[in-house]
Design a protein around this motif. Structure first.
Motif, mmCIF file in Angstrom:
data_model
loop_
_atom_site.group_PDB
_atom_site.id
_atom_site.type_symbol
_atom_site.label_atom_id
_atom_site.label_comp_id
_atom_site.label_asym_id
_atom_site.label_seq_id
_atom_site.Cartn_x
_atom_site.Cartn_y
_atom_site.Cartn_z
ATOM 1 N N CYS A 273 24.430 30.324 80.597
ATOM 2 C CA CYS A 273 25.376 30.852 81.572
ATOM 3 C C CYS A 273 24.716 31.960 82.388
ATOM 4 N N SER A 274 25.029 32.021 83.669
ATOM 5 C CA SER A 274 24.449 33.032 84.547
ATOM 6 C C SER A 274 25.042 34.419 84.318
ATOM 7 N N HIS A 275 26.073 34.517 83.488
ATOM 8 C CA HIS A 275 26.730 35.807 83.233
ATOM 9 C C HIS A 275 25.950 36.592 82.178
ATOM 10 N N PHE A 276 26.097 36.236 80.903
ATOM 11 C CA PHE A 276 25.354 36.898 79.826
ATOM 12 C C PHE A 276 24.623 35.901 78.940
ATOM 13 N N GLN A 277 24.204 34.779 79.546
ATOM 14 C CA GLN A 277 23.240 33.853 78.982
ATOM 15 C C GLN A 277 23.689 33.150 77.691
ATOM 16 N N ALA A 278 24.979 32.949 77.523
ATOM 17 C CA ALA A 278 25.470 32.154 76.393
ATOM 18 C C ALA A 278 25.156 30.680 76.637
ATOM 19 N N GLN A 279 25.180 29.900 75.570
ATOM 20 C CA GLN A 279 24.830 28.490 75.653
ATOM 21 C C GLN A 279 26.034 27.699 76.153
ATOM 22 N N LEU A 280 25.916 27.098 77.323
ATOM 23 C CA LEU A 280 27.031 26.377 77.933
ATOM 24 C C LEU A 280 27.428 25.133 77.156
ATOM 25 N N SER A 281 26.483 24.548 76.414
ATOM 26 C CA SER A 281 26.804 23.348 75.643
ATOM 27 C C SER A 281 27.795 23.628 74.516
ATOM 28 N N GLN B 268 33.164 25.071 81.279
ATOM 29 C CA GLN B 268 33.574 26.436 80.976
ATOM 30 C C GLN B 268 32.715 27.045 79.876
ATOM 31 N N CYS B 269 32.173 28.223 80.141
ATOM 32 C CA CYS B 269 31.365 28.945 79.159
ATOM 33 C C CYS B 269 32.257 29.417 78.014
ATOM 34 N N PRO B 270 31.800 29.323 76.769
ATOM 35 C CA PRO B 270 32.636 29.733 75.634
ATOM 36 C C PRO B 270 32.723 31.250 75.455
ATOM 37 N N TYR B 271 31.893 32.009 76.184
ATOM 38 C CA TYR B 271 31.803 33.448 75.942
ATOM 39 C C TYR B 271 32.856 34.237 76.727
ATOM 40 N N HIS B 272 32.903 34.048 78.052
ATOM 41 C CA HIS B 272 33.858 34.792 78.883
ATOM 42 C C HIS B 272 34.658 33.894 79.817
ATOM 43 N N GLY B 273 34.496 32.570 79.680
ATOM 44 C CA GLY B 273 35.335 31.661 80.445
ATOM 45 C C GLY B 273 34.880 31.358 81.855
ATOM 46 N N TRP B 274 33.679 31.812 82.234
ATOM 47 C CA TRP B 274 33.171 31.403 83.537
ATOM 48 C C TRP B 274 33.069 29.871 83.564
ATOM 49 N N ALA B 275 33.346 29.281 84.719
ATOM 50 C CA ALA B 275 33.355 27.816 84.818
ATOM 51 C C ALA B 275 32.515 27.379 86.017
ATOM 52 N N PHE B 276 31.812 26.269 85.818
ATOM 53 C CA PHE B 276 30.862 25.781 86.809
ATOM 54 C C PHE B 276 31.173 24.324 87.138
ATOM 55 N N GLY B 277 31.344 24.056 88.420
ATOM 56 C CA GLY B 277 31.723 22.724 88.853
ATOM 57 C C GLY B 277 30.550 21.901 89.334
ATOM 58 N N GLU B 278 30.843 20.827 90.024
ATOM 59 C CA GLU B 278 29.826 19.909 90.514
ATOM 60 C C GLU B 278 28.806 20.651 91.369
ATOM 61 N N GLY B 279 27.523 20.310 91.146
ATOM 62 C CA GLY B 279 26.458 20.957 91.891
ATOM 63 C C GLY B 279 26.114 22.337 91.380
ATOM 64 N N GLY B 280 26.741 22.770 90.264
ATOM 65 C CA GLY B 280 26.441 24.073 89.677
ATOM 66 C C GLY B 280 27.214 25.224 90.285
ATOM 67 N N ARG B 281 28.113 24.941 91.207
ATOM 68 C CA ARG B 281 28.856 26.031 91.857
ATOM 69 C C ARG B 281 29.778 26.720 90.859
ATOM 70 N N CYS B 282 29.724 28.041 90.846
ATOM 71 C CA CYS B 282 30.623 28.786 89.979
ATOM 72 C C CYS B 282 32.032 28.708 90.564
ATOM 73 N N ALA B 283 32.943 28.098 89.820
ATOM 74 C CA ALA B 283 34.290 27.833 90.324
ATOM 75 C C ALA B 283 35.306 28.862 89.860
ATOM 76 N N ARG B 284 34.970 29.591 88.778
ATOM 77 C CA ARG B 284 35.949 30.575 88.290
ATOM 78 C C ARG B 284 35.258 31.662 87.487
ATOM 79 N N ILE B 285 35.648 32.919 87.770
ATOM 80 C CA ILE B 285 35.263 34.080 86.955
ATOM 81 C C ILE B 285 36.562 34.799 86.606
ATOM 82 N N PRO B 286 37.073 34.625 85.386
ATOM 83 C CA PRO B 286 38.382 35.210 85.039
ATOM 84 C C PRO B 286 38.431 36.724 85.200
ATOM 85 N N GLN B 287 37.312 37.419 85.046
ATOM 86 C CA GLN B 287 37.300 38.880 85.105
ATOM 87 C C GLN B 287 37.193 39.427 86.534
#
Length: 350
Positions: free
Chosen positions: A66-74, A88-107
């Motif tokens: 993850c581009s946030h704090f480097q948790a494993q997206l798998s 969706q990253c399991p650490y803080h919920g950042w989510a990445f859509g098609e093409g790698g675009r960050c679609a959501r940052i809950p914080q």
């Protein structure tokens, strides 16, 4: 020039970097399509950690970080964001859509835009022959080679799943499969006889992105020679197609029919290779016979395994090093394969 002296059981950093860089602009199989469902899967390709995720009709491939704090997206999951699938990253919920675009940052405070730096690199992916293929470069040097028997209803196809990753390089694995002069020594009684170790007369040429060789030979009767029985050797013709640099299709035509050995290699890294095998036959096609053919294929692979894993250096040595001593005419296919690898920039140092 004198032969280069090998002092280490590991290639130089230059050789490893050259191998990784040289193999990047090609399609590599990384996972069976059936093994990717609604959950992301971690894979490794050329030393890089990647995550695969199904998003609608496409397979998305990102770095498994993850581009946030480097948790494993798998370790995360696929969710819906604004009606579209995203990983969706399991650490803080950042989510990445098609093409790698960050679609959501809950914080992220309301009204602030998602920074472009949050996006991930997306790698190219496609599905073919029941596998997911990934290319780490923006453009692939070659398209996938054809495999006409795969979808031909006249052929019965089986897959051989190797649970263990081979302790060798992908180029060593292809070369070992292409090498026919080892048949009498490693596969005595199945693919050859030590009483007749003479190499066949090879014809070798390039055809598009494939190295092709053809030759006639005799082999003991059995499952791989048209299912024949008896004691007399079977005359057959091999036509081998190497989809440069990592796929090989061996076609064996005998009076009993056609038997095809297809191998696609995944360079997990310079010294680890995951193999994807498919075998096809247009004779003895009853489904209940599959187990017999699978067992024979696995037996032959186990004969090869300790020999190929023993080869050093791990990566093919460039011709200038004079580390290896290929002998014509028997080694002509291997010489031509390695020559092409050098032209592609894959074999550069030891």
């Amino acid at each position: 020039m004198a032969r280069a002296h090998l002092t280490e059981d590991q290639p130089s950093e230059e050789a490893i970097a050259g191998f990784r860089a040289g193999m990047r602009p090609f399609w590599h199989p990384v996972l069976a399509s059936a093994d990717l469902s609604d959950k992301p899967v971690a894979v490794r390709l050329l030393g890089q950690r990647l995550v695969l995720a199904r998003m609608g009709a496409t397979v998305q491939v990102f770095p498994d970080t993850c581009s946030h704090f480097q948790a494993q997206l798998s370790l995360g999951k696929v969710v819906m964001v604004d009606g579209k699938p995203a990983l969706q990253c399991p650490y803080h919920g950042w989510a990445f859509g098609e093409g790698g675009r960050c679609a959501r940052i809950p914080q992220l405070p309301e009204g602030r835009k998602i920074p472009a730096a949050a996006d991930l690199t997306a790698h190219r992916a496609r599905e073919a022959y029941g596998l997911i293929w990934v290319c780490l470069a923006e453009q692939a040097t070659h398209d996938l080679p054809p495999f006409p028997e795969h979808d031909d209803p006249a052929f019965r196809t089986i897959r051989l799943n190797e649970a263990e990753v081979m302790r060798t390089s992908a180029t060593r694995m292809i070369m070992g499969t292409l090498d026919d002069t080892h048949f009498p020594w490693v596969h005595e009684g199945i693919l050859g006889s030590q009483d007749h170790p003479e190499p066949p007369e090879h014809e070798v040429w390039r055809e598009g992105s494939q190295l092709v060789l053809s030759y006639e030979t005799e082999q003991p009767p059995g499952l791989m020679t048209g299912g024949g029985a008896g004691a007399a050797p079977v005359k057959l013709r091999y036509t081998d197609y190497v989809g440069m640099p990592n796929v090989i299709r061996l076609v064996k035509d005998s009076p009993g029919g056609r038997y095809v050995i297809w191998l696609a290699t995944c360079p997990v890294d310079w010294n680890r290779t995951r193999n994807f095998w498919i075998f096809a036959r247009d004779y003895d096609t009853a489904p209940e016979r599959d187990a017999t053919y699978t067992e024979m294929a696995a037996h032959v692979r186990q004969q090869d395994k300790p020999i190929i894993e023993s080869q050093r250096p791990w990566l093919l040595p460039p011709f200038w090093s004079k580390v290896e001593l290929p002998i014509r005419p028997g080694d002509l296919p291997l010489i031509q394969y390695q020559k092409w690898l050098e032209e592609l920039g894959i074999v550069t140092a030891i």
